[in-house]
Design a protein around this motif. Structure first.
Motif, mmCIF file in Angstrom:
data_model
loop_
_atom_site.group_PDB
_atom_site.id
_atom_site.type_symbol
_atom_site.label_atom_id
_atom_site.label_comp_id
_atom_site.label_asym_id
_atom_site.label_seq_id
_atom_site.Cartn_x
_atom_site.Cartn_y
_atom_site.Cartn_z
ATOM 1 N N UNK A 15 0.788 -1.212 0.000
ATOM 2 C CA UNK A 15 0.000 0.000 0.000
ATOM 3 C C UNK A 15 0.826 1.270 0.000
ATOM 4 N N UNK A 16 2.103 1.133 0.225
ATOM 5 C CA UNK A 16 2.995 2.283 0.271
ATOM 6 C C UNK A 16 3.473 2.730 -1.093
ATOM 7 N N UNK A 79 12.192 8.655 -14.167
ATOM 8 C CA UNK A 79 11.649 8.362 -12.847
ATOM 9 C C UNK A 79 10.531 7.331 -12.954
ATOM 10 N N UNK A 80 10.302 6.627 -11.859
ATOM 11 C CA UNK A 80 9.158 5.738 -11.767
ATOM 12 C C UNK A 80 8.529 5.945 -10.392
ATOM 13 N N UNK A 81 7.374 6.598 -10.390
ATOM 14 C CA UNK A 81 6.624 6.791 -9.158
ATOM 15 C C UNK A 81 5.713 5.591 -8.976
ATOM 16 N N UNK A 82 5.899 4.865 -7.890
ATOM 17 C CA UNK A 82 5.140 3.645 -7.639
ATOM 18 C C UNK A 82 4.256 3.847 -6.416
ATOM 19 N N UNK A 83 2.976 3.640 -6.588
ATOM 20 C CA UNK A 83 2.015 3.799 -5.495
ATOM 21 C C UNK A 83 1.186 2.534 -5.358
ATOM 22 N N UNK A 87 2.802 -6.889 -2.730
ATOM 23 C CA UNK A 87 3.933 -7.833 -2.594
ATOM 24 C C UNK A 87 4.419 -8.374 -3.940
ATOM 25 N N UNK A 88 3.515 -8.522 -4.896
ATOM 26 C CA UNK A 88 3.912 -9.037 -6.209
ATOM 27 C C UNK A 88 4.715 -8.028 -7.025
ATOM 28 N N UNK A 89 4.852 -6.810 -6.535
ATOM 29 C CA UNK A 89 5.728 -5.828 -7.188
ATOM 30 C C UNK A 89 7.186 -6.010 -6.755
ATOM 31 N N UNK A 90 7.427 -6.888 -5.814
ATOM 32 C CA UNK A 90 8.786 -7.150 -5.352
ATOM 33 C C UNK A 90 9.635 -7.674 -6.504
ATOM 34 N N UNK A 91 10.744 -6.993 -6.754
ATOM 35 C CA UNK A 91 11.609 -7.356 -7.877
ATOM 36 C C UNK A 91 12.826 -6.443 -7.888
ATOM 37 N N UNK A 119 8.376 -5.375 -1.263
ATOM 38 C CA UNK A 119 7.098 -4.952 -0.703
ATOM 39 C C UNK A 119 6.629 -6.027 0.273
ATOM 40 N N UNK A 120 6.489 -5.639 1.523
ATOM 41 C CA UNK A 120 6.098 -6.592 2.554
ATOM 42 C C UNK A 120 4.612 -6.454 2.883
#
Length: 121
Positions: A15-16, A79-83, A87-91, A119-120
């Protein structure tokens, strides 16, 4: 030579948000497309987002509406702003740039070393 250096990775709760940056340096006349790819453990590298020199963007379906790619042409930086991170974005996230070193040379694609995003729950 051309170098791409990523920054901004780290550990974040689900969520972060995180903002990645990638600066290109070295012998650069112009940069065409820039982008971000990622590779999760045990998986193939996949496209996340790309942006043209004119600002047109393209996103993987899995990140549409959550990630935003942008670039500062004066700084040769993407840039890559990630919101709403999941957890599946972990990479490991890699940036890429299609660089023309001289006005008379062909453009070549360069890659950064990667930055880890975890991402936890």
């Amino acid at each position: 030579q051309v170098q791409l250096v990523e920054s901004g990775g780290g550990l974040v709760q689900a969520g972060g948000s995180l903002r990645l940056a990638c600066a290109a340096s070295g012998t650069i006349s112009s940069i065409n497309g820039m982008g971000w790819y990622r590779q999760a453990p045990g998986k193939q590298r996949e496209l996340v987002a790309t942006i043209t020199s004119g600002g047109s963007t393209n996103y993987a379906d899995s990140v549409k509406g959550r990630f935003t790619i942008s670039r500062d042409n004066a700084k040769n930086t993407v840039y890559l702003q990630m919101s709403s991170l999941k957890p599946e974005d972990t990479a490991v996230y890699y940036c890429t740039a299609e660089v023309r070193k001289y006005t008379w040379s062909s453009a070549m694609v360069y890659w950064g070393e990667g930055t880890l995003v975890t991402v936890s729950l």
